[in-house]
Design an enzyme around this catalytic site. Structure first.
Site, PDB file in Angstrom:
ATOM      1  N   GLY A 264      -4.763  -2.267   5.555  1.00 46.34           N
ATOM      2  CA  GLY A 264      -3.960  -3.392   5.057  1.00 46.34           C
ATOM      3  C   GLY A 264      -4.616  -4.744   5.296  1.00 46.34           C
ATOM      4  O   GLY A 264      -4.755  -5.565   4.385  1.00 46.34           O
ATOM      5  N   ARG A 265      -5.062  -4.976   6.538  1.00 44.33           N
ATOM      6  CA  ARG A 265      -5.625  -6.301   6.868  1.00 44.33           C
ATOM      7  C   ARG A 265      -7.031  -6.485   6.321  1.00 44.33           C
ATOM      8  O   ARG A 265      -7.635  -7.550   6.498  1.00 44.33           O
ATOM      9  CB  ARG A 265      -5.582  -6.521   8.388  1.00 44.33           C
TER      10      ARG A 265
ATOM     11  N   GLU B 235      10.619  -4.789   4.216  1.00 48.45           N
ATOM     12  CA  GLU B 235      10.704  -6.186   3.779  1.00 48.45           C
ATOM     13  C   GLU B 235      10.327  -6.317   2.305  1.00 48.45           C
ATOM     14  O   GLU B 235      11.030  -6.961   1.513  1.00 48.45           O
ATOM     15  CB  GLU B 235       9.753  -7.073   4.609  1.00 48.45           C
TER      16      GLU B 235
ATOM     17  N   LYS C  83       0.841  -1.198   0.000  1.00 51.63           N
ATOM     18  CA  LYS C  83       0.000   0.000   0.000  1.00 51.63           C
ATOM     19  C   LYS C  83       0.879   1.252   0.000  1.00 51.63           C
ATOM     20  O   LYS C  83       0.646   2.187  -0.748  1.00 51.63           O
ATOM     21  CB  LYS C  83      -0.914  -0.050   1.230  1.00 51.63           C
TER      22      LYS C  83
ATOM     23  N   LYS D 173       9.952  -1.056  14.099  1.00 50.53           N
ATOM     24  CA  LYS D 173      10.437  -0.733  12.751  1.00 50.53           C
ATOM     25  C   LYS D 173      11.503   0.348  12.831  1.00 50.53           C
ATOM     26  O   LYS D 173      12.548   0.264  12.205  1.00 50.53           O
ATOM     27  CB  LYS D 173       9.290  -0.185  11.883  1.00 50.53           C
TER      28      LYS D 173
ATOM     29  N   HIS E 153      -3.961 -33.572  17.761  1.00 51.08           N
ATOM     30  CA  HIS E 153      -2.798 -34.360  18.176  1.00 51.08           C
ATOM     31  C   HIS E 153      -1.678 -33.455  18.681  1.00 51.08           C
ATOM     32  O   HIS E 153      -0.541 -33.901  18.811  1.00 51.08           O
ATOM     33  CB  HIS E 153      -2.320 -35.229  17.004  1.00 51.08           C
TER      34      HIS E 153
ATOM     35  N   GLU F 210      -4.299  -7.197  15.329  1.00 47.25           N
ATOM     36  CA  GLU F 210      -3.822  -5.874  14.937  1.00 47.25           C
ATOM     37  C   GLU F 210      -4.954  -4.852  15.063  1.00 47.25           C
ATOM     38  O   GLU F 210      -4.716  -3.678  15.330  1.00 47.25           O
ATOM     39  CB  GLU F 210      -3.265  -5.895  13.506  1.00 47.25           C
TER      40      GLU F 210
HETATM   41  C1  G6Q Z   1      -2.297  -4.119   8.208  1.00 47.83           C
HETATM   42  C2  G6Q Z   1      -1.094  -3.405   8.546  1.00 47.83           C
HETATM   43  C3  G6Q Z   1       0.184  -4.026   8.046  1.00 47.83           C
HETATM   44  C4  G6Q Z   1       0.492  -3.728   6.584  1.00 47.83           C
HETATM   45  C5  G6Q Z   1       1.920  -4.167   6.271  1.00 47.83           C
HETATM   46  C6  G6Q Z   1       2.301  -3.933   4.837  1.00 47.83           C
HETATM   47  O1  G6Q Z   1      -3.393  -3.720   8.457  1.00 47.83           O
HETATM   48  O2  G6Q Z   1      -1.215  -2.094   8.190  1.00 47.83           O
HETATM   49  O3  G6Q Z   1       0.191  -5.421   8.235  1.00 47.83           O
HETATM   50  O4  G6Q Z   1      -0.418  -4.369   5.745  1.00 47.83           O
HETATM   51  O5  G6Q Z   1       2.819  -3.483   7.133  1.00 47.83           O
HETATM   52  O6  G6Q Z   1       2.169  -2.590   4.500  1.00 47.83           O
HETATM   53  P1  G6Q Z   1       2.278  -2.124   3.019  1.00 47.83           P
HETATM   54  O7  G6Q Z   1       1.149  -2.710   2.261  1.00 47.83           O
HETATM   55  O8  G6Q Z   1       2.245  -0.643   3.055  1.00 47.83           O
HETATM   56  O9  G6Q Z   1       3.586  -2.651   2.500  1.00 47.83           O
END
Ligand code: G6Q
Length: 558
Positions: A276-277, A221, A215, A521, A393, A362
């Site tokens: 994001g989620r 990463e 986003k 971070k 198990h 989150e």
């Molecule tokens: C989700 C969070 C988080 C996010 C990641 C990736 O709700 O905001 O998990 O999705 O940190 O972020 P980007 O999509 O900006 O890379």
């Protein structure tokens, strides 16, 4: 008497009085067992179950009565749930710390219904992206989109993390039976390059397409993996001028995508009102459409929309996400459960727990309310679990006989897509047996009788019986899907999204920010600089443990 009828009798109360009334009710009903509740009501299963958007929820195996439900519904109303639900639906800026609307539900709405945010109808933008996604994914799937040397694309590598990974990864796994026979979709998230290299080992750059999903397009990463993937292509004879055939992006950050060198024609936007989620419904879900086709993706959206319609319109007492959320609050805040176990009895749903862990923890892992004051009650629980029957198990011992307990959400699918009927029968039998065992338990008397019937001596019975007692009275919900198809998968994910929303609304937290992810971070950037310089910077003022760990790693050749 139905829940609705009871509810009409209750006078309105403020939220604080509702919490107090529930605490009192909890103390008064402490001795009640579910065995008693079932024994005293032949219709408990019928009364404490409902259907919505093709899903069936049985919540009868919970330690609650009509009065519990009535009081929980009163708490929901007193917490302003109905207004908060409408505010989300209508695009009000309910994510107050980021000053954003929360509109993942718009992504799955019919295009004909306008939705105005900041003076602009967002639906045409959503429609345009979906049309572009269809054109793009059709081309890749039918072989029209080719790599630089003319080879068809055989492998898609989706690079993203967190919300830009877990949702699409889970959905792709869940819809594995719908996959294209010649196109494989892989996921890379971890900055640990073992992840990327493991995927790349089997791939050929000329027939590989990378989708960089971020986003913000600044996530460390994802950007690191994306750059390494780019280098891998260049090192393996993909001409720089042809990279556009091998890279696409999903982001809000046009400049970032351009600066990375991805052709903006291959970029699919999303908007700041998609968290994001909650983003698998946006272009972040492109691997789902690549793997299964755009029609399947649209069905996924349709299933989620069906659950949205139910959530937005059904009265609270007959509203599946609301009931699931209220039962969660009862278990967490009154009965004292601090975790919830997710047990999907379907191999293809094995990542459900991973997705829900992020979605829930989150969103509601917060300790201040919307006004910034410390919460006086527990908020979001720990979410954990794995696919049944495997979990049986591993940790079900703890669920049945541990000193702690956790409510369980069992999720099962009635019809499998394979023809091994006996396997499926065994799978469902195990699912139903586990919730029965958790609820009923086994008393000392029952165990002793069993051992006596098996011919054990009195001495053996005394010795063994305590170990074979199950306390029971441990709650669970069971959610049944008729099939694991895109529609019902969409409805299932949306059910949990709304459950999380309802709980956040009642706890009074902002379920849509995630400041807790930030601190680590920031510190990681500092430490990485020190590692690159091969020495700890004294101005960093690390604690002795952190400093010791960095120095040890450097000394041993990190
Ligand atoms: C989700 C969070 C988080 C996010 C990641 C990736 O709700 O905001 O998990 O999705 O940190 O972020 P980007 O999509 O900006 O890379």
């Amino acid at each position: 008497m139905t829940v609705r009828k009871i509810n009409e009798l209750k006078p309105p109360m403020d939220a604080r009085s509702c919490w107090n009334a529930l605490t009192l009710h909890c103390n008064q009903t402490e001795a009640l067992t579910m065995r008693q509740l079932f024994a005293s009501d032949d219709h408990r299963f019928q009364r404490y179950s409902l259907e919505a958007a093709g899903l069936f929820l049985d919540y009868s195996k919970n330690r609650l009565t009509d009065e519990t439900l009535q009081s929980l519904l009163q708490l929901a109303r007193a917490s302003g749930l109905e207004d908060k639900r409408a505010a989300m639906r209508d695009g009000q800026k309910i994510n107050t710390t980021e000053h954003r609307a929360v509109l993942h539900t718009a992504l799955r709405r019919p295009w004909s219904e306008a939705l105005v945010v900041d003076g602009r109808d967002v639906m045409p933008d959503i429609r345009d992206v979906l049309l572009r996604l269809r054109a793009f994914t059709d081309k890749v799937r039918n072989g029209e989109w080719r790599g630089h040397s003319g080879l068809m694309i055989t492998d898609v590598v989706h690079i993203g993390i967190g919300g830009s990974d877990l949702g699409p990864r889970f959905a792709c796994e869940a819809l594995t039976t719908y996959r294209h026979e010649c196109l494989r979709v892989h996921f890379v998230a971890n900055v640990d390059a073992h992840d990327l290299h493991t995927v790349l080992t089997d791939l050929v750059p000329a027939s590989t397409l990378f989708v960089i999903a971020s986003k913000t397009f600044i996530t460390m990463e994802t950007m690191m993996n994306a750059h390494t993937a780019r280098t891998w292509c260049l090192d393996n004879d993909v001409p720089e001028a042809e990279l556009h055939r091998h890279f696409a992006a999903v982001s809000t950050n046009l400049e970032g995508v351009r600066a990375f060198g991805i052709d903006v024609d291959n970029m699919f936007p999303l908007w700041d009102w998609v968290g994001g989620r909650y983003s698998l419904w946006s272009a972040i879900g492109v691997p789902i459409a690549l793997q299964c086709g755009m029609d399947v993706f649209m069905e996924l959206l349709a299933g989620a929309h069906a659950m949205d319609e139910h959530f937005f319109n059904a009265p609270l007492e007959a509203n599946m996400p609301v009931l699931l959320a209220l039962i969660g609050i009862w278990n967490a805040n009154f009965l004292g459960a601090r975790t919830v176990s997710i047990a999907p009895y379907h191999q293809h749903l094995q990542l459900l727990g991973n997705h829900l862990q992020q979605l829930d923890m989150e969103s509601n892992g917060k300790s201040v309310n919307l006004d910034g004051f410390s919460l006086t009650r527990s908020s979001g629980p720990v979410i954990w679990g794995q696919a049944g029957t495997n979990g049986q198990h591993a940790y079900f011992q703890w669920l049945h006989q541990g000193t702690e307990w956790a409510p369980v959400d069992f999720v099962a699918v009635i019809r499998p897509t394979h023809s091994s009927h006996l396997h499926h029968e065994a799978l469902l039998a195990n699912c139903f047996a586990q919730s029965e065992a958790l609820m009923k338990g086994k008393s000392l008397d029952e165990v002793s009788t069993e051992l006596r019937t098996a011919g054990r001596s009195a001495e053996e019975i005394d010795r063994l019986a305590p170990h074979k007692v199950f306390p029971g009275n441990r709650p669970s919900n069971t959610i049944l899907l008729p099939y694991l198809d895109p529609f019902h998968l969409g409805a299932l994910i949306a059910l949990y999204e709304h459950k999380v929303f309802v709980q956040g609304a009642i706890w009074g937290v902002n379920s849509f920010d995630q400041w807790g992810v930030e601190l680590g971070k920031v510190l990681a950037v500092k430490i990485q600089k020190e590692m690159a310089a091969n020495q700890v910077n004294p101005d960093s003022h690390h604690d002795a443990s952190t400093q010791g760990l960095i120095e040890r790693a450097l000394r041993l050749g990190a």
